[in-house]
Design a protein around this motif. Structure first.
Motif, PDB file in Angstrom:
ATOM      1  N   GLN A 140       0.835  -1.203   0.000  1.00  0.00           N
ATOM      2  CA  GLN A 140       0.000   0.000   0.000  1.00  0.00           C
ATOM      3  C   GLN A 140       0.873   1.257   0.000  1.00  0.00           C
ATOM      4  OE1 GLN A 140      -3.191  -0.047  -0.539  1.00  0.00           O
ATOM      5  NE2 GLN A 140      -3.484  -2.241  -0.270  1.00  0.00           N
ATOM      6  N   ASP A 173      -5.780  10.478  -0.623  1.00  0.00           N
ATOM      7  CA  ASP A 173      -6.819   9.444  -0.536  1.00  0.00           C
ATOM      8  C   ASP A 173      -7.756   9.514  -1.735  1.00  0.00           C
ATOM      9  OD1 ASP A 173      -7.442   9.343   3.095  1.00  0.00           O
ATOM     10  OD2 ASP A 173      -5.778   8.627   1.866  1.00  0.00           O
ATOM     11  N   LEU A 174      -8.064  10.719  -2.175  1.00  0.00           N
ATOM     12  CA  LEU A 174      -8.967  10.890  -3.323  1.00  0.00           C
ATOM     13  C   LEU A 174      -8.371  10.183  -4.539  1.00  0.00           C
ATOM     14  CD1 LEU A 174     -10.635  14.244  -4.445  1.00  0.00           C
ATOM     15  CD2 LEU A 174      -9.972  12.480  -6.034  1.00  0.00           C
ATOM     16  N   ALA A 194      -5.564   7.989  -4.539  1.00  0.00           N
ATOM     17  CA  ALA A 194      -5.138   6.614  -4.299  1.00  0.00           C
ATOM     18  C   ALA A 194      -6.290   5.686  -3.943  1.00  0.00           C
ATOM     19  CB  ALA A 194      -4.084   6.570  -3.197  1.00  0.00           C
ATOM     20  N   GLY A 195      -7.359   6.244  -3.394  1.00  0.00           N
ATOM     21  CA  GLY A 195      -8.508   5.417  -3.028  1.00  0.00           C
ATOM     22  C   GLY A 195      -9.704   5.630  -3.934  1.00  0.00           C
ATOM     23  N   GLY A 196      -9.839   6.837  -4.482  1.00  0.00           N
ATOM     24  CA  GLY A 196     -11.038   7.163  -5.241  1.00  0.00           C
ATOM     25  C   GLY A 196     -10.893   7.084  -6.750  1.00  0.00           C
ATOM     26  N   PRO A 251      -7.754   2.951  -7.953  1.00  0.00           N
ATOM     27  CA  PRO A 251      -8.218   1.562  -7.880  1.00  0.00           C
ATOM     28  C   PRO A 251      -9.320   1.261  -8.885  1.00  0.00           C
ATOM     29  CG  PRO A 251      -8.216   2.569  -5.701  1.00  0.00           C
ATOM     30  CD  PRO A 251      -7.996   3.657  -6.692  1.00  0.00           C
ATOM     31  N   LEU A 252     -10.087   2.267  -9.243  1.00  0.00           N
ATOM     32  CA  LEU A 252     -11.209   2.034 -10.153  1.00  0.00           C
ATOM     33  C   LEU A 252     -10.745   1.888 -11.594  1.00  0.00           C
ATOM     34  CD1 LEU A 252     -12.740   2.763  -7.600  1.00  0.00           C
ATOM     35  CD2 LEU A 252     -14.149   4.295  -8.919  1.00  0.00           C
ATOM     36  N   GLN A 272     -11.913  -6.824 -15.724  1.00  0.00           N
ATOM     37  CA  GLN A 272     -13.275  -7.288 -15.467  1.00  0.00           C
ATOM     38  C   GLN A 272     -14.330  -6.509 -16.231  1.00  0.00           C
ATOM     39  OE1 GLN A 272     -14.299  -9.024 -11.893  1.00  0.00           O
ATOM     40  NE2 GLN A 272     -12.617  -8.138 -10.722  1.00  0.00           N
ATOM     41  N   TRP A 323     -14.630   3.528 -19.542  1.00  0.00           N
ATOM     42  CA  TRP A 323     -14.673   3.350 -18.081  1.00  0.00           C
ATOM     43  C   TRP A 323     -13.546   4.132 -17.421  1.00  0.00           C
ATOM     44  CZ3 TRP A 323     -17.466   0.153 -14.504  1.00  0.00           C
ATOM     45  CH2 TRP A 323     -16.876   0.040 -13.238  1.00  0.00           C
ATOM     46  N   ASP A 344     -18.130   9.131  -2.744  1.00  0.00           N
ATOM     47  CA  ASP A 344     -17.069   8.123  -2.708  1.00  0.00           C
ATOM     48  C   ASP A 344     -16.224   8.259  -1.453  1.00  0.00           C
ATOM     49  OD1 ASP A 344     -15.543   6.196  -4.855  1.00  0.00           O
ATOM     50  OD2 ASP A 344     -14.212   7.067  -3.375  1.00  0.00           O
ATOM     51  N   GLY A 368     -13.256   7.762  -0.523  1.00  0.00           N
ATOM     52  CA  GLY A 368     -11.800   7.800  -0.545  1.00  0.00           C
ATOM     53  C   GLY A 368     -11.137   8.635   0.526  1.00  0.00           C
ATOM     54  N   ALA A 413      -9.923   0.389   2.672  1.00  0.00           N
ATOM     55  CA  ALA A 413     -10.519   1.648   2.226  1.00  0.00           C
ATOM     56  C   ALA A 413     -10.166   1.995   0.786  1.00  0.00           C
ATOM     57  CB  ALA A 413     -10.099   2.788   3.150  1.00  0.00           C
ATOM     58  N   GLY A 414      -9.044   1.500   0.314  1.00  0.00           N
ATOM     59  CA  GLY A 414      -8.626   1.788  -1.054  1.00  0.00           C
ATOM     60  C   GLY A 414      -8.765   0.608  -1.980  1.00  0.00           C
ATOM     61  N   PRO A 455     -13.910   0.928  -2.400  1.00  0.00           N
ATOM     62  CA  PRO A 455     -14.255   1.719  -3.597  1.00  0.00           C
ATOM     63  C   PRO A 455     -14.742   0.852  -4.747  1.00  0.00           C
ATOM     64  CG  PRO A 455     -12.063   2.305  -2.791  1.00  0.00           C
ATOM     65  CD  PRO A 455     -12.482   1.078  -2.065  1.00  0.00           C
ATOM     66  N   LEU A 456     -14.252  -0.374  -4.808  1.00  0.00           N
ATOM     67  CA  LEU A 456     -14.599  -1.230  -5.930  1.00  0.00           C
ATOM     68  C   LEU A 456     -16.013  -1.779  -5.801  1.00  0.00           C
ATOM     69  CD1 LEU A 456     -11.642  -0.858  -6.517  1.00  0.00           C
ATOM     70  CD2 LEU A 456     -11.433  -3.318  -6.817  1.00  0.00           C
ATOM     71  N   VAL A 478     -19.925   2.535  -8.425  1.00  0.00           N
ATOM     72  CA  VAL A 478     -19.322   1.505  -9.276  1.00  0.00           C
ATOM     73  C   VAL A 478     -20.350   0.418  -9.581  1.00  0.00           C
ATOM     74  CG1 VAL A 478     -17.613  -0.358  -9.361  1.00  0.00           C
ATOM     75  CG2 VAL A 478     -16.958   1.905  -8.558  1.00  0.00           C
ATOM     76  N   GLN A 497     -22.554   1.156 -12.370  1.00  0.00           N
ATOM     77  CA  GLN A 497     -21.959   1.043 -13.696  1.00  0.00           C
ATOM     78  C   GLN A 497     -21.787  -0.397 -14.149  1.00  0.00           C
ATOM     79  OE1 GLN A 497     -19.406   3.885 -15.195  1.00  0.00           O
ATOM     80  NE2 GLN A 497     -18.801   4.699 -13.208  1.00  0.00           N
ATOM     81  N   VAL A 498     -21.710  -1.284 -13.193  1.00  0.00           N
ATOM     82  CA  VAL A 498     -21.456  -2.680 -13.511  1.00  0.00           C
ATOM     83  C   VAL A 498     -22.694  -3.364 -14.096  1.00  0.00           C
ATOM     84  CG1 VAL A 498     -21.184  -4.865 -12.261  1.00  0.00           C
ATOM     85  CG2 VAL A 498     -19.492  -3.078 -11.999  1.00  0.00           C
ATOM     86  N   TRP A 510     -20.076  -9.273  -8.743  1.00  0.00           N
ATOM     87  CA  TRP A 510     -18.966  -8.320  -8.728  1.00  0.00           C
ATOM     88  C   TRP A 510     -18.573  -7.973  -7.305  1.00  0.00           C
ATOM     89  CZ3 TRP A 510     -16.261  -5.252 -12.488  1.00  0.00           C
ATOM     90  CH2 TRP A 510     -15.551  -4.165 -11.950  1.00  0.00           C
ATOM     91  N   LYS A 565     -16.984 -10.860  -5.519  1.00  0.00           N
ATOM     92  CA  LYS A 565     -15.636 -11.153  -6.001  1.00  0.00           C
ATOM     93  C   LYS A 565     -14.631 -10.170  -5.414  1.00  0.00           C
ATOM     94  CE  LYS A 565     -12.793 -11.833 -10.050  1.00  0.00           C
ATOM     95  NZ  LYS A 565     -12.680 -12.419 -11.367  1.00  0.00           N
TER      96      LYS A 565
END
Lengths: 217, 189
Positions: free
Chosen positions: A72, A105-106, A108-110, A113-114, A122, A131, B41, B43, B80-81, B85-86, B91, B94-95, B103, B106
């Protein structure tokens, strides 16, 4: 503190999270060794039994330092900050520190990851670009707003901080996914200013041990 | 000097809001809740907790030792990260509706598998040693999400054990989604 050997960073040239940590190590003047982990080759070397035993999260960056194995990127950077306090990567004032962490955080977390590799896998190949663009644009829109109240020369005031270490690699991702940056002039300006700094240059994806020839600077 | 009561914009069911509520209660900070319907979100919730830690240092939410602090942050960031978020609402939207449950399952299972491994080396009574930390504030709400998405928790005995131990503590109970100002009647404890 006795370190028996050089810290080892498990890194992928193109991983934005790895780039954050590379910048931190260079800014702190910490000599380290890179062990490249190819996230694509062989189905992803991060999934190898050997690497999984090292870091169950099966992700880069992973840093071996002071007898610890850390994953992390922000946790790693905070550890470096606490054990090698100069030069600072977080301001002294708690409210400014909160701004630095909030921005970090915004991103790295928001955002990141997306739009990372495993999520894109996926989402399906034809959906990947829209996306990624949507995720980044939406995050950058929020970030641009926040920067109106925090930014000076850099993300928070006039000192380079952990937030800036997160910004530059995310902008690189944005460019890779052809996100139009003109709606985000503050992000753009700060990114350009940071890229002129040595620590951001020597750690750039185009200059890593595992950078493929065709992408090498 | 705080001029007025802190205001927390919170959604009863948001795992991110729950983390912050627990921190506020553990620190003995009286706060006002403004319920929000829209989920932002999550984050940036850890930044809030770190700020509370720095400005109201007791009781501690991060250990003193840098290596243990790193473990706390690593686990917090993983959740948290890397997980939350996933599987957050935007999200999932959108899936696509028929893909949402698989999802979410998983994402959570994959994250919990890694977390269970990490806890083997860090956990005592709680996620890191025997003191409640920021990592525990992230764990409990994420387990609640896992249960909501019908994730089988039996492969994660350490997560399960720690979750149960934490849920017995008052701070985790009074801040529970089932007891919030905006908890719908049918979900209220």
């Amino acid at each position: 503190m006795m370190e028996s050997s050089k810290p080892i960073l498990y890194s992928y040239f193109r991983s934005s999270c790895s780039w954050r940590v590379r910048i931190a190590l260079v800014l702190k003047g910490i000599n380290y060794e890179t062990v490249p982990i190819d996230l694509i080759k062989d189905g992803g070397q991060q999934f190898s039994e050997e690497f999984r035993a090292l870091n169950p999260m099966m992700q880069v960056p992973t840093l071996k330092i002071d007898g610890l194995i850390l994953g992390q990127s922000l946790a790693i950077i905070e550890y470096l900050e606490e054990t090698r306090p100069t030069p600072r990567l977080l301001p002294q004032d708690p409210k400014k520190r909160a701004s630095v962490r909030m921005i970090s955080d915004l991103i790295a977390g928001g955002i990141q990851p997306l739009q990372n590799l495993s999520v894109l896998k996926q989402v399906g190949e034809q959906n990947q670009l829209p996306w990624a663009q949507k995720v980044i644009s939406s995050g950058f829109k929020a970030l641009e707003q926040i920067l109106q109240s925090t930014a000076g020369k850099y993300c928070v005031g006039d000192e380079v901080s952990m937030a800036d270490l997160c910004l530059v690699p995310q902008v690189a991702n944005a460019e890779r996914y052809k996100v139009d940056l003109s709606p985000y002039p503050t992000i753009n300006r700060i990114n350009k200013t940071l890229l002129a700094l040595e620590a951001f240059q020597v750690t750039h994806p185009c200059r890593q041990p595992d950078t493929p020839a065709e992408l090498r600077a």
